[in-house]
Design an enzyme around this catalytic site. Structure first.
Site, PDB file in Angstrom:
ATOM      1  CE  LYS A 288      -4.402   1.045   2.127  1.00 32.98           C
ATOM      2  NZ  LYS A 288      -5.393   0.558   3.094  1.00 32.98           N
ATOM      3  CD  GLU A 374     -18.378  -2.610   9.421  1.00 31.63           C
ATOM      4  OE1 GLU A 374     -18.527  -3.660   8.761  1.00 31.63           O
ATOM      5  OE2 GLU A 374     -17.534  -1.739   9.113  1.00 31.63           O
ATOM      6  NE  ARG A 402     -21.657  -4.269   5.405  1.00 30.43           N
ATOM      7  CZ  ARG A 402     -20.728  -4.698   4.543  1.00 30.43           C
ATOM      8  NH1 ARG A 402     -19.708  -5.390   4.985  1.00 30.43           N
ATOM      9  NH2 ARG A 402     -20.791  -4.450   3.268  1.00 30.43           N
TER      10      ARG A 402
HETATM   11  C1  LIG Z   1     -18.436  -2.208   5.584  1.00 32.27           C
HETATM   12  C2  LIG Z   1     -17.267  -1.247   5.541  1.00 32.27           C
HETATM   13  N1  LIG Z   1     -16.621  -0.955   6.697  1.00 32.27           N
HETATM   14  C3  LIG Z   1     -15.604  -0.079   6.695  1.00 32.27           C
HETATM   15  C4  LIG Z   1     -15.200   0.513   5.528  1.00 32.27           C
HETATM   16  C5  LIG Z   1     -14.106   1.558   5.545  1.00 32.27           C
HETATM   17  N2  LIG Z   1     -12.971   1.125   4.737  1.00 32.27           N
HETATM   18  C6  LIG Z   1     -12.768   1.595   3.543  1.00 32.27           C
HETATM   19  S1  LIG Z   1     -11.394   0.961   2.842  1.00 32.27           S
HETATM   20  C7  LIG Z   1     -11.040   0.055   4.235  1.00 32.27           C
HETATM   21  C8  LIG Z   1      -9.828  -0.816   4.308  1.00 32.27           C
HETATM   22  C9  LIG Z   1      -9.883  -1.806   3.179  1.00 32.27           C
HETATM   23  O1  LIG Z   1      -8.763  -2.671   3.273  1.00 32.27           O
HETATM   24  P1  LIG Z   1      -8.475  -3.620   2.036  1.00 32.27           P
HETATM   25  O2  LIG Z   1      -9.718  -4.314   1.639  1.00 32.27           O
HETATM   26  O3  LIG Z   1      -7.315  -4.449   2.423  1.00 32.27           O
HETATM   27  O4  LIG Z   1      -8.112  -2.620   0.850  1.00 32.27           O
HETATM   28  P2  LIG Z   1      -6.794  -1.706   0.717  1.00 32.27           P
HETATM   29  O5  LIG Z   1      -7.217  -0.328   1.202  1.00 32.27           O
HETATM   30  O6  LIG Z   1      -5.735  -2.323   1.539  1.00 32.27           O
HETATM   31  O7  LIG Z   1      -6.492  -1.713  -0.750  1.00 32.27           O
HETATM   32  C10 LIG Z   1     -12.016   0.242   5.176  1.00 32.27           C
HETATM   33  C11 LIG Z   1     -12.035  -0.402   6.526  1.00 32.27           C
HETATM   34  C12 LIG Z   1     -15.900   0.186   4.353  1.00 32.27           C
HETATM   35  N3  LIG Z   1     -15.594   0.767   3.168  1.00 32.27           N
HETATM   36  N4  LIG Z   1     -16.907  -0.694   4.387  1.00 32.27           N
HETATM   37 MG   LIG Z   2      -5.331  -4.217   2.231  1.00 34.64          MG
END
Ligand SMILES: Cc1ncc(C[n+]2csc(CCOP(=O)(O)OP(=O)(O)O)c2C)c(N)n1
Ligand SMILES: [Mg+2]
Ligand SMILES: CC(=O)[C@@H](O)[C@H](O)COP(=O)(O)O
Length: 653
Positions: A288, A374, A402
């Site tokens: 990242k 969640e 959700r």
């Molecule tokens: C249901 C939900 N909870 C929290 C979030 C907030 N959120 C957005 S991106 C993220 C992290 C995502 O991590 P990953 O899937 O590993 O993607 P990366 O950012 O590492 O590419 C979170 C927790 C969300 N989008 N949806």
């Molecule tokens: Mg990730």
């Protein structure tokens, strides 16, 4: 051609994915660097998801070279990592207005491009969409690939496992690219993260298998026995070097781990996956923030999503820091936790953004990060409460949607003391419609036993958080908006839980200003006062169930107006109107709020203005309503006077 010139010409020549297919390996490396420069240059001016997109440059280019979007469908889980996809599908020019009203969305958008599909920014949905699409293509005998990119963080969400369970048995061709950068915001937690690291740390058993095949020579398979020997060797190798290749045990082929920044390696893995007639996971290991030092060195979240413009040299936001609602919450939560050992905090992979990290730094053994989960957060909180603790679950308002069933039946039906703190409640903005936190006062307002507080400033946030945590016979919600906290707005008196913020000489209008709209209410009262109208502005503080004191206050006024940062349908205004009907209080009520629709991305202030939720607009509306009451009253009076006076003499009939 200089590197710079080389760089300048490559990206500008990319009009669509087809233009990628003719590039050489060297040009692809140059193009990747140019795309990184582009991302940093653009996002440093607008804010947005820089870290995630820097990590998927090569991955996205490889996908578009191996597959044929939009005939082959690309699904991006959460969608925040789709900027590179947008750059190579003809939308480079839009990045100057990224996430701004009328500009490029920060997520896939079907209105923008035929290459886009999933618009929901909530995590862990892509594999379910993919399962459905793959089933549809199988039934319709459409020979099209479905490629879903899912992050290691999103994989901690339960829906992913529901989907994998179905994908495995459906056995439809489906390519799942696990974008494993080992982080959500912070490092991804849980057994799954450990499993992925065990796969990362073991040389892919495919490689070992190839070695075995080579050592056996290129002996053609001469019949069943040799095949069985090879297959047994493969099984043994898999068990040996990828001890828990659980994906394969699930029935989903596993390819990898592959260096997600090596385009040729990713393309090779994707081609194998494309040709595999069934579900297959390509495990891509990425970083990242890759290629931009301030992101790579950002321990908090690898510059996951700078909310506004930042300095390119340092990665630091240019805007002056301000006191955010989140900071006030976090400080008060720590103060309460210092006093009460039964207080524990839960985050769904958003420890820093929700302020729970502040509690974790003070009481590390009393904070749980459950991953992007969640629903699990809510019901594990119910368990913690059953175990004698008082959990505080801090999530963004939109993400609690959700977990409605868990809040309703696992928490509220058991009358458990769980406090949900909903940050980013109300109109949010840059992240578009699926991030608006506008549903909670309606959706959770119907939960029996649920009490919802909407503080108007720091002082009431601290106070209402304490009141919520003091409730021990049921769930509570404390909700507040994104951004800087409103200046403290003292009450002139309190009627039950209701704060009276100002009152006019006469009682023309009762203005119920909910949550952060307290200041708006005061300004509206001032404007109407200049026209001679008396406005009482109140902050209910606890908005669901509506306080009975509001009914009593309403009965003393000519008109009730409610203003809320949430949907009108089933909102506080609706609930108060019902309360007035139930009490047979016949005072007209006008409810202002957010229409129950999908609202565009933009910034909060602009969107509130577009919705007429400004002091000027509300004052104009209220003036119209109350002057119509005057007209009605005066015409009734004149009708009354006419009725009392002798009928005017009329010529014989
Ligand atoms: C249901 C939900 N909870 C929290 C979030 C907030 N959120 C957005 S991106 C993220 C992290 C995502 O991590 P990953 O899937 O590993 O993607 P990366 O950012 O590492 O590419 C979170 C927790 C969300 N989008 N949806
Ligand atoms: Mg990730
Ligand atoms: C997709 C994602 O990361 C969101 O949760 C959002 O971008 C958060 O934005 P803010 O934290 O700036 O409200």
């Amino acid at each position: 051609m200089s590197v710079e010139e080389g760089r300048a010409s490559l990206l500008s020549a990319i009009r669509g994915p087809q233009d990628l297919k003719r590039l050489s390996a060297e040009e692809l490396v140059l193009l990747s660097a140019e795309i990184r420069d582009f991302l940093v240059a653009k996002v440093s001016r607008t804010g947005g998801h820089l870290g995630p997109n820097l990590g998927v440059v090569e991955l996205t280019l490889a996908m578009h070279r191996v597959f044929d979007s939009p005939r082959d469908r690309f699904l991006f889980d959460t969608g925040h990592q789709s900027y590179v996809h947008k750059i190579v599908t003809g939308r480079q020019a839009g990045f100057d207005q990224l996430r701004q009203r009328g500009g490029l969305s920060g997520y896939p958008s079907r209105a923008e491009s035929e290459h886009d599909l999933i618009e929901n920014s909530h995590a862990s949905t892509a594999l379910s969409y993919a399962d459905g699409i793959a089933k549809a293509y199988a039934l319709r005998r459409e020979n099209r690939s479905v490629v879903a990119v899912v992050g290691d963080g999103a994989l901690t969400g339960g829906m992913c496992w529901e989907a994998l369970n179905n994908i495995a048995t459906a056995r439809n061709p489906l390519v799942i690219v696990v974008n494993d950068n080992q982080r959500s915001y912070a490092p991804t937690i849980g057994g799954l993260a450990d499993h992925l690291s065990s796969l990362r740390l073991n040389p892919g058993y495919e490689k070992v298998l190839d070695l075995v095949k080579e050592s056996l020579g290129s002996t053609p398979l001469v019949g069943k026995p040799l095949y069985e020997v090879l297959h047994a060797v493969k099984k043994g190798i898999k068990d040996a070097v990828a001890p828990q290749a659980m994906f394969e045990d699930l029935g989903i082929k596993y390819v990898g781990p592959v260096d997600g920044h090596d385009i040729a390696a990713v393309e090779s893995a994707l081609r194998r996956a494309k040709n595999f007639r069934g579900p297959v996971i390509v495990h891509a290991v990425t970083r990242k923030g890759y290629g931009y030092r301030p992101a790579e060195e950002d321990d908090a979240d690898r510059l996951h999503g700078p909310s506004s413009a930042f300095d390119v040299e340092t990665g630091k936001l240019l805007a002056a820091p301000s006191v955010k609602w989140t900071h006030v919450f976090a400080d008060e939560l720590v103060a309460i936790a210092d006093e009460r050992p039964d207080i524990v905090g839960i985050t769904a992979a958003m420890s820093e953004p929700t302020g729970i990290a502040t509690l974790a730094r003070k009481h590390p053994d009393r904070v749980y990060d459950v991953g992007i989960a969640e629903q699990h957060a809510a019901t594990s909180a119910a368990g913690l409460a059953m175990g004698g603790l008082h959990p505080v679950v801090a999530v963004y308002a939109t993400f609690l949607n959700r977990a409605f069933d868990q809040v309703l039946l696992d928490v509220a039906m058991h009358k458990l003391p769980v406090t949900f703190v909903l940050d980013r409640a109300g109109v949010t903005g840059p992240d578009g419609p699926s991030h608006y936190g506008i549903w909670d006062m309606s959706v959770f307002g119907v939960v029996p036993g649920m009490r919802i507080a909407a503080p108007r400033d720091s002082a009431t946030l601290r106070e209402e958080l304490r009141e919520a945590i003091a409730v021990d016979d049921g769930p509570t919600i404390v909700r507040f908006p994104t951004g800087s906290v409103a200046a403290d707005l003292p009450a002139v008196r309190r009627v039950g839980p209701v704060d009276v913020l100002t009152e006019g000489r006469q009682k023309d209008v009762l203005l119920v200003a909910i949550g952060a709209f307290g200041h708006l209410g005061i300004e509206v009262a001032t404007r109407l006062g200049e026209q001679g109208y008396g406005v009482t502005v109140v902050d209910p503080r606890w908005v669901r169930p509506v306080p009975a004191e509001l009914v009593t206050l309403a009965a003393a006024h000519r008109l009730v107006v409610t203003v809320e940062d949430g949907v009108r349908t089933g909102g506080v205004g609706d609930a108060l109107a019902k309360a007035l009907r139930d009490a047979d209080v016949r005072v007209p009520l006008k409810d202002l709020g957010v229409p129950n629709e999908w609202h565009p991305h933009g910034n909060r202030a602009q969107i509130l203005a577009d919705l007429g939720l400004t002091a000027q607009d509300v004052a104009r509306e209220v003036t119209g309503w109350v002057s119509r009451l005057d007209e009605a009253a005066s015409s009734t009076e004149s009708l009354g006077a006419e009725a009392a006076a002798p009928a005017p003499q009329t010529k014989g009939r």
